[in-house]
Write a protein that holds these residues in place. Structure first.
Motif, PDB file in Angstrom:
ATOM      1  N   CYS A 132      68.577 -24.272  15.814  1.00 41.77           N
ATOM      2  CA  CYS A 132      68.057 -23.436  16.904  1.00 41.77           C
ATOM      3  C   CYS A 132      68.054 -21.944  16.574  1.00 41.77           C
ATOM      4  N   THR A 133      67.235 -21.223  17.310  1.00 43.18           N
ATOM      5  CA  THR A 133      67.281 -19.759  17.329  1.00 43.18           C
ATOM      6  C   THR A 133      68.415 -19.311  18.241  1.00 43.18           C
ATOM      7  N   VAL A 134      68.595 -17.999  18.331  1.00 41.74           N
ATOM      8  CA  VAL A 134      69.590 -17.456  19.255  1.00 41.74           C
ATOM      9  C   VAL A 134      69.243 -17.826  20.694  1.00 41.74           C
ATOM     10  N   ASN A 159      50.585 -21.179  14.866  1.00 39.12           N
ATOM     11  CA  ASN A 159      50.648 -20.656  16.225  1.00 39.12           C
ATOM     12  C   ASN A 159      51.728 -21.436  16.968  1.00 39.12           C
ATOM     13  N   PHE A 160      52.654 -20.716  17.615  1.00 40.17           N
ATOM     14  CA  PHE A 160      53.712 -21.344  18.408  1.00 40.17           C
ATOM     15  C   PHE A 160      53.329 -21.227  19.878  1.00 40.17           C
ATOM     16  N   PHE A 161      52.946 -22.356  20.496  1.00 38.99           N
ATOM     17  CA  PHE A 161      52.393 -22.309  21.857  1.00 38.99           C
ATOM     18  C   PHE A 161      53.460 -22.389  22.940  1.00 38.99           C
ATOM     19  N   ARG A 162      54.516 -23.143  22.679  1.00 37.34           N
ATOM     20  CA  ARG A 162      55.611 -23.243  23.656  1.00 37.34           C
ATOM     21  C   ARG A 162      56.886 -23.624  22.906  1.00 37.34           C
ATOM     22  N   ALA A 163      58.022 -23.242  23.482  1.00 31.32           N
ATOM     23  CA  ALA A 163      59.296 -23.517  22.828  1.00 31.32           C
ATOM     24  C   ALA A 163      59.602 -25.016  22.868  1.00 31.32           C
ATOM     25  N   ALA A 164      60.197 -25.516  21.775  1.00 33.74           N
ATOM     26  CA  ALA A 164      60.734 -26.887  21.757  1.00 33.74           C
ATOM     27  C   ALA A 164      62.207 -26.775  22.117  1.00 33.74           C
ATOM     28  N   ARG A 165      62.601 -27.399  23.218  1.00 34.56           N
ATOM     29  CA  ARG A 165      63.951 -27.187  23.754  1.00 34.56           C
ATOM     30  C   ARG A 165      64.877 -28.369  23.569  1.00 34.56           C
ATOM     31  N   ALA A 166      64.337 -29.562  23.287  1.00 34.91           N
ATOM     32  CA  ALA A 166      65.187 -30.749  23.103  1.00 34.91           C
ATOM     33  C   ALA A 166      64.343 -31.876  22.522  1.00 34.91           C
ATOM     34  N   LYS A 204      68.324 -20.707  21.674  1.00 33.08           N
ATOM     35  CA  LYS A 204      68.593 -22.143  21.867  1.00 33.08           C
ATOM     36  C   LYS A 204      67.325 -23.003  21.876  1.00 33.08           C
ATOM     37  N   THR A 205      66.278 -22.521  21.204  1.00 32.67           N
ATOM     38  CA  THR A 205      65.079 -23.346  21.003  1.00 32.67           C
ATOM     39  C   THR A 205      64.935 -23.619  19.512  1.00 32.67           C
ATOM     40  N   LEU A 206      64.159 -24.636  19.173  1.00 31.80           N
ATOM     41  CA  LEU A 206      63.998 -25.000  17.763  1.00 31.80           C
ATOM     42  C   LEU A 206      63.404 -23.827  16.973  1.00 31.80           C
ATOM     43  N   HIS A 207      64.031 -23.497  15.849  1.00 38.83           N
ATOM     44  CA  HIS A 207      63.602 -22.366  15.020  1.00 38.83           C
ATOM     45  C   HIS A 207      62.176 -22.588  14.500  1.00 38.83           C
ATOM     46  N   GLY A 208      61.396 -21.507  14.495  1.00 39.78           N
ATOM     47  CA  GLY A 208      60.027 -21.604  13.999  1.00 39.78           C
ATOM     48  C   GLY A 208      59.962 -22.029  12.541  1.00 39.78           C
ATOM     49  N   GLY A 209      60.961 -21.640  11.752  1.00 37.86           N
ATOM     50  CA  GLY A 209      60.971 -22.066  10.356  1.00 37.86           C
ATOM     51  C   GLY A 209      61.115 -23.576  10.218  1.00 37.86           C
ATOM     52  N   ALA A 210      61.877 -24.183  11.124  1.00 39.41           N
ATOM     53  CA  ALA A 210      62.023 -25.648  11.102  1.00 39.41           C
ATOM     54  C   ALA A 210      60.703 -26.316  11.487  1.00 39.41           C
ATOM     55  N   LEU A 211      60.024 -25.737  12.491  1.00 43.88           N
ATOM     56  CA  LEU A 211      58.712 -26.279  12.870  1.00 43.88           C
ATOM     57  C   LEU A 211      57.726 -26.160  11.714  1.00 43.88           C
ATOM     58  N   MET A 212      57.745 -25.004  11.041  1.00 43.24           N
ATOM     59  CA  MET A 212      56.834 -24.823   9.907  1.00 43.24           C
ATOM     60  C   MET A 212      57.205 -25.750   8.746  1.00 43.24           C
ATOM     61  N   SER A 213      58.498 -26.005   8.569  1.00 42.31           N
ATOM     62  CA  SER A 213      58.923 -26.925   7.511  1.00 42.31           C
ATOM     63  C   SER A 213      58.418 -28.335   7.792  1.00 42.31           C
ATOM     64  N   ASN A 216      54.721 -34.943  24.927  1.00 43.28           N
ATOM     65  CA  ASN A 216      53.377 -34.914  24.336  1.00 43.28           C
ATOM     66  C   ASN A 216      52.661 -33.586  24.568  1.00 43.28           C
ATOM     67  N   ARG A 217      53.435 -32.516  24.698  1.00 43.13           N
ATOM     68  CA  ARG A 217      52.844 -31.177  24.815  1.00 43.13           C
ATOM     69  C   ARG A 217      52.712 -30.574  23.428  1.00 43.13           C
ATOM     70  N   LEU A 218      51.597 -29.888  23.207  1.00 47.97           N
ATOM     71  CA  LEU A 218      51.372 -29.235  21.916  1.00 47.97           C
ATOM     72  C   LEU A 218      52.263 -27.996  21.836  1.00 47.97           C
TER      73      LEU A 218
HETATM   74  C1  LIG Z   1      56.611 -17.554  25.854  1.00 49.04           C
HETATM   75  C2  LIG Z   1      55.412 -17.626  24.905  1.00 49.04           C
HETATM   76  C3  LIG Z   1      55.669 -16.767  23.683  1.00 49.04           C
HETATM   77  C4  LIG Z   1      54.217 -17.044  25.645  1.00 49.04           C
HETATM   78  O1  LIG Z   1      53.765 -17.909  26.639  1.00 49.04           O
HETATM   79  P1  LIG Z   1      52.186 -18.053  26.815  1.00 49.04           P
HETATM   80  O2  LIG Z   1      51.600 -18.316  25.505  1.00 49.04           O
HETATM   81  O3  LIG Z   1      51.668 -16.911  27.583  1.00 49.04           O
HETATM   82  O4  LIG Z   1      52.031 -19.451  27.563  1.00 49.04           O
HETATM   83  P2  LIG Z   1      52.134 -19.949  29.079  1.00 49.04           P
HETATM   84  O5  LIG Z   1      52.149 -18.844  30.051  1.00 49.04           O
HETATM   85  O6  LIG Z   1      51.135 -21.020  29.141  1.00 49.04           O
HETATM   86  O7  LIG Z   1      53.603 -20.607  29.039  1.00 49.04           O
HETATM   87  C5  LIG Z   1      53.924 -21.624  28.115  1.00 49.04           C
HETATM   88  C6  LIG Z   1      55.362 -21.935  28.319  1.00 49.04           C
HETATM   89  O8  LIG Z   1      56.146 -20.775  27.958  1.00 49.04           O
HETATM   90  C7  LIG Z   1      56.961 -20.420  29.079  1.00 49.04           C
HETATM   91  N1  LIG Z   1      57.063 -18.982  29.172  1.00 49.04           N
HETATM   92  C8  LIG Z   1      56.067 -18.122  29.425  1.00 49.04           C
HETATM   93  N2  LIG Z   1      56.535 -16.864  29.441  1.00 49.04           N
HETATM   94  C9  LIG Z   1      57.852 -16.953  29.185  1.00 49.04           C
HETATM   95  C10 LIG Z   1      58.881 -15.995  29.084  1.00 49.04           C
HETATM   96  N3  LIG Z   1      58.672 -14.676  29.281  1.00 49.04           N
HETATM   97  N4  LIG Z   1      60.131 -16.407  28.800  1.00 49.04           N
HETATM   98  C11 LIG Z   1      60.373 -17.714  28.608  1.00 49.04           C
HETATM   99  N5  LIG Z   1      59.447 -18.687  28.708  1.00 49.04           N
HETATM  100  C12 LIG Z   1      58.186 -18.299  29.007  1.00 49.04           C
HETATM  101  C13 LIG Z   1      56.274 -20.983  30.296  1.00 49.04           C
HETATM  102  O9  LIG Z   1      57.200 -21.180  31.344  1.00 49.04           O
HETATM  103  C14 LIG Z   1      55.666 -22.253  29.786  1.00 49.04           C
HETATM  104  O10 LIG Z   1      56.557 -23.329  29.824  1.00 49.04           O
HETATM  105  P3  LIG Z   1      56.525 -24.372  31.056  1.00 49.04           P
HETATM  106  O11 LIG Z   1      55.108 -24.919  31.102  1.00 49.04           O
HETATM  107  O12 LIG Z   1      56.865 -23.635  32.275  1.00 49.04           O
HETATM  108  O13 LIG Z   1      57.526 -25.433  30.694  1.00 49.04           O
HETATM  109  C15 LIG Z   1      55.120 -19.112  24.512  1.00 49.04           C
HETATM  110  O14 LIG Z   1      53.897 -19.173  23.818  1.00 49.04           O
HETATM  111  C16 LIG Z   1      56.212 -19.701  23.655  1.00 49.04           C
HETATM  112  O15 LIG Z   1      57.354 -19.891  24.091  1.00 49.04           O
HETATM  113  N6  LIG Z   1      55.870 -20.064  22.376  1.00 49.04           N
HETATM  114  C17 LIG Z   1      56.816 -20.655  21.455  1.00 49.04           C
HETATM  115  C18 LIG Z   1      57.620 -19.569  20.724  1.00 49.04           C
HETATM  116  C19 LIG Z   1      58.593 -20.229  19.787  1.00 49.04           C
HETATM  117  O16 LIG Z   1      59.279 -21.192  20.144  1.00 49.04           O
HETATM  118  N7  LIG Z   1      58.675 -19.706  18.523  1.00 49.04           N
HETATM  119  C20 LIG Z   1      59.579 -20.240  17.557  1.00 49.04           C
HETATM  120  C21 LIG Z   1      60.958 -19.588  17.668  1.00 49.04           C
HETATM  121  S1  LIG Z   1      60.947 -17.870  17.079  1.00 49.04           S
HETATM  122  C22 LIG Z   1      61.263 -18.079  15.362  1.00 49.04           C
HETATM  123  O17 LIG Z   1      61.837 -19.048  15.012  1.00 49.04           O
HETATM  124  C23 LIG Z   1      60.759 -17.006  14.426  1.00 49.04           C
HETATM  125  C24 LIG Z   1      60.237 -17.580  13.155  1.00 49.04           C
HETATM  126  C25 LIG Z   1      59.016 -18.232  13.106  1.00 49.04           C
HETATM  127  C26 LIG Z   1      58.516 -18.762  11.901  1.00 49.04           C
HETATM  128  C27 LIG Z   1      59.248 -18.625  10.713  1.00 49.04           C
HETATM  129  C28 LIG Z   1      60.474 -17.973  10.764  1.00 49.04           C
HETATM  130  C29 LIG Z   1      60.968 -17.468  11.971  1.00 49.04           C
END
Ligand SMILES: CC(C)(COP(=O)(O)OP(=O)(O)OC[C@H]1O[C@@H](n2cnc3c(N)ncnc32)[C@H](O)[C@@H]1OP(=O)(O)O)[C@@H](O)C(=O)NCCC(=O)NCCSC(=O)Cc1ccccc1
Length: 139
Positions: free
Chosen positions: A42-44, A83-90, A46-55, A118-120
């Motif tokens: 996980c990241t800080v 593109n990371f569309f939503r966090a993976a939480r579990a 508590k969602t799955l790290h993006g590097g793990a998703l990319m791996s 089944n969410r992208l």
């Molecule tokens: C939050 C956001 C960035 C933007 O949301 P949008 O695009 O505008 O989309 P939309 O409004 O459709 O909502 C969609 C869902 O998001 C939720 N939500 C919205 N706003 C907030 C908020 N302020 N806070 C919290 N949650 C928020 C919202 O409730 C909904 O969920 P629900 O349907 O209610 O269950 C979303 O695209 C996201 O979480 N992406 C994944 C990011 C991720 O996990 N990255 C990897 C980890 S980083 C890493 O490891 C770095 C790295 C990478 C690579 C290599 C090395 C290191």
């Protein structure tokens, strides 16, 4: 490897195995894999790290590219965009890779990553070089 089974493809990727990535189905037009992850990936936040998703995407996508190579060739990732569309939480993230382009010098693969509902959650597009001399590079 000739007509490799999913387990053979996974065994050829020790980094992916270290993370817990599995290859579940393997055909040239579609390869699937999965990652049943825990808190140590996980990241800080508590969602799955993006590097793990990319791996996960890279392992399954590279296997897809490999299955589309000409005889004797190997491959290596040379570009990858996610593109990371939503966090993976579990739960388990499932990857589905399909070839977009199969050229003589490079292959492009697209991988969709879905959560248990089944969410992208993310989508990766990666470019794989076609390396004619497989003796110089492991798959
Ligand atoms: C939050 C956001 C960035 C933007 O949301 P949008 O695009 O505008 O989309 P939309 O409004 O459709 O909502 C969609 C869902 O998001 C939720 N939500 C919205 N706003 C907030 C908020 N302020 N806070 C919290 N949650 C928020 C919202 O409730 C909904 O969920 P629900 O349907 O209610 O269950 C979303 O695209 C996201 O979480 N992406 C994944 C990011 C991720 O996990 N990255 C990897 C980890 S980083 C890493 O490891 C770095 C790295 C990478 C690579 C290599 C090395 C290191």
């Amino acid at each position: 490897m000739t007509n490799p089974q999913p387990a053979e493809l996974a065994a050829a990727m020790p980094y992916a195995a270290r993370l817990g990535i599995t290859i579940d189905e393997a055909a040239p037009e579609r390869v699937t894999g999965s990652l049943a992850w825990e808190a140590d990936l996980c990241t800080v936040g508590k969602t799955l790290h993006g590097g793990a998703l990319m791996s996960l995407a890279d392992a399954v996508g590279a296997a897809c590219a490999y299955l589309n190579l000409p005889p004797g060739a190997s491959t290596s990732t040379v570009e990858s965009k996610t593109n990371f569309f939503r966090a993976a939480r579990a739960g388990t993230v499932r990857a589905t890779s399909r070839p977009l382009h199969m050229g003589r010098t490079f292959v492009v693969v697209q991988t969709d990553l879905h959560d248990d509902d089944n969410r992208l959650v993310a989508q990766t597009t990666q470019t794989q070089a076609v390396l004619p001399d497989s003796s110089r590079r492991a798959p």
